[in-house]
Enzyme design. Sequence first.
Site, PDB file in Angstrom:
ATOM      1  N   HIS A  17      16.645 -52.896  61.410  1.00  0.00           N
ATOM      2  CA  HIS A  17      16.936 -54.327  61.230  1.00  0.00           C
ATOM      3  C   HIS A  17      18.394 -54.617  61.585  1.00  0.00           C
ATOM      4  O   HIS A  17      18.709 -55.619  62.232  1.00  0.00           O
ATOM      5  CB  HIS A  17      16.742 -54.740  59.764  1.00  0.00           C
ATOM      6  CG  HIS A  17      15.332 -54.756  59.265  1.00  0.00           C
ATOM      7  ND1 HIS A  17      14.917 -54.018  58.174  1.00  0.00           N
ATOM      8  CD2 HIS A  17      14.226 -55.442  59.664  1.00  0.00           C
ATOM      9  CE1 HIS A  17      13.640 -54.249  57.927  1.00  0.00           C
ATOM     10  NE2 HIS A  17      13.189 -55.114  58.820  1.00  0.00           N
ATOM     11  N   LYS A  41       1.902 -58.647  52.794  1.00  0.00           N
ATOM     12  CA  LYS A  41       2.529 -57.412  52.298  1.00  0.00           C
ATOM     13  C   LYS A  41       2.818 -57.499  50.809  1.00  0.00           C
ATOM     14  O   LYS A  41       3.270 -58.532  50.318  1.00  0.00           O
ATOM     15  CB  LYS A  41       3.860 -57.178  53.031  1.00  0.00           C
ATOM     16  CG  LYS A  41       3.716 -56.831  54.503  1.00  0.00           C
ATOM     17  CD  LYS A  41       5.072 -56.552  55.108  1.00  0.00           C
ATOM     18  CE  LYS A  41       4.992 -56.245  56.586  1.00  0.00           C
ATOM     19  NZ  LYS A  41       6.339 -56.179  57.204  1.00  0.00           N
ATOM     20  N   ARG A  90       9.131 -53.424  68.114  1.00  0.00           N
ATOM     21  CA  ARG A  90       9.169 -51.963  68.240  1.00  0.00           C
ATOM     22  C   ARG A  90       8.149 -51.440  69.240  1.00  0.00           C
ATOM     23  O   ARG A  90       8.240 -50.315  69.676  1.00  0.00           O
ATOM     24  CB  ARG A  90       8.937 -51.315  66.874  1.00  0.00           C
ATOM     25  CG  ARG A  90      10.114 -51.412  65.954  1.00  0.00           C
ATOM     26  CD  ARG A  90       9.729 -51.189  64.521  1.00  0.00           C
ATOM     27  NE  ARG A  90       8.933 -52.301  64.030  1.00  0.00           N
ATOM     28  CZ  ARG A  90       8.639 -52.487  62.754  1.00  0.00           C
ATOM     29  NH1 ARG A  90       9.042 -51.625  61.853  1.00  0.00           N
ATOM     30  NH2 ARG A  90       7.929 -53.528  62.375  1.00  0.00           N
ATOM     31  N   SER A 128      10.087 -49.892  56.996  1.00  0.00           N
ATOM     32  CA  SER A 128      10.532 -49.822  55.606  1.00  0.00           C
ATOM     33  C   SER A 128       9.604 -48.918  54.802  1.00  0.00           C
ATOM     34  O   SER A 128      10.055 -48.115  53.976  1.00  0.00           O
ATOM     35  CB  SER A 128      10.561 -51.225  54.993  1.00  0.00           C
ATOM     36  OG  SER A 128      11.447 -52.058  55.706  1.00  0.00           O
TER      37      SER A 128
HETATM   38  P1  ADP Z   1       7.958 -59.115  58.355  1.00  0.00           P
HETATM   39  O1  ADP Z   1       7.162 -58.748  57.132  1.00  0.00           O
HETATM   40  O2  ADP Z   1       8.265 -60.569  58.437  1.00  0.00           O
HETATM   41  O3  ADP Z   1       7.411 -58.556  59.643  1.00  0.00           O
HETATM   42  P2  ADP Z   1      10.001 -57.028  58.423  1.00  0.00           P
HETATM   43  O4  ADP Z   1      11.146 -56.832  57.481  1.00  0.00           O
HETATM   44  O5  ADP Z   1       8.951 -55.975  58.468  1.00  0.00           O
HETATM   45  O6  ADP Z   1       9.414 -58.446  58.093  1.00  0.00           O
HETATM   46  O7  ADP Z   1      10.565 -57.191  59.889  1.00  0.00           O
HETATM   47  C1  ADP Z   1      11.428 -58.259  60.236  1.00  0.00           C
HETATM   48  C2  ADP Z   1      11.621 -58.246  61.744  1.00  0.00           C
HETATM   49  O8  ADP Z   1      12.379 -57.082  62.104  1.00  0.00           O
HETATM   50  C3  ADP Z   1      10.315 -58.159  62.528  1.00  0.00           C
HETATM   51  O9  ADP Z   1      10.455 -58.897  63.712  1.00  0.00           O
HETATM   52  C4  ADP Z   1      10.167 -56.687  62.830  1.00  0.00           C
HETATM   53  O10 ADP Z   1       9.425 -56.470  64.004  1.00  0.00           O
HETATM   54  C5  ADP Z   1      11.640 -56.308  63.021  1.00  0.00           C
HETATM   55  N1  ADP Z   1      11.866 -54.898  62.723  1.00  0.00           N
HETATM   56  C6  ADP Z   1      11.505 -54.204  61.639  1.00  0.00           C
HETATM   57  N2  ADP Z   1      11.878 -52.903  61.747  1.00  0.00           N
HETATM   58  C7  ADP Z   1      12.480 -52.791  62.951  1.00  0.00           C
HETATM   59  C8  ADP Z   1      13.069 -51.694  63.692  1.00  0.00           C
HETATM   60  N3  ADP Z   1      13.072 -50.463  63.218  1.00  0.00           N
HETATM   61  N4  ADP Z   1      13.584 -51.954  64.906  1.00  0.00           N
HETATM   62  C9  ADP Z   1      13.536 -53.212  65.405  1.00  0.00           C
HETATM   63  N5  ADP Z   1      12.991 -54.271  64.790  1.00  0.00           N
HETATM   64  C10 ADP Z   1      12.472 -54.067  63.572  1.00  0.00           C
END
Ligand code: ADP
Length: 156
Positions: A17, A41, A90, A128
């Site tokens: 992130h 989630k 990703r 996560s």
């Molecule tokens: P959500 O539940 O809204 O998808 P996340 O916290 O899982 O929230 O992800 C927020 C954003 O960050 C999403 O666009 C996700 O694809 C991106 N994201 C999550 N992990 C990574 C990572 N390791 N590298 C790049 N982008 C990521």
Amino acid sequence: MKVAVYPGSFDPITNGHLDILSRALKVFDKVIILVAINPDKKARFSIEDRVQMIKEAVKEYQNVEVDSCTGLTVDYAKKRGAKHLIRGIRGNVDFEYEYKLSSANNYIDDSIDMVFFMSKGSYAKLTSSMIIDLCKRGVDISNLVPQSVVNRIKEI
Ligand code: ADP
């Protein structure tokens, strides 16, 4: 001033992130990280804890704000004068999901655009939930998340 909102669950925030954030800051003058509820989630950390961990992780940035909301992200963005939402991709699975999300957001409000950054190779498999799993198995996760998360993650 070009302001963007970076919404997500951030449950908890990872270095993946943070990598997206640092690249978004090269394009936008200010980024608001928005901890939003994802109904698909089950939350691991409370919204307050997530906001706190992010605030600590981004404290050196002058142009990053951290907030939370329970309503529609596009409404929040409009209220804050932001015309762009940042998301990370990703791979194919994220792409499909983000495409749907983008269509839904455009349907709600066509004046807000989503901007996507591709994950760096080293973070492409980072989620996560994977971090929580590794931590529970006793693996050192300090290279995958900011220190504020390392300090809190053992509590869950
Ligand atoms: P959500 O539940 O809204 O998808 P996340 O916290 O899982 O929230 O992800 C927020 C954003 O960050 C999403 O666009 C996700 O694809 C991106 N994201 C999550 N992990 C990574 C990572 N390791 N590298 C790049 N982008 C990521």
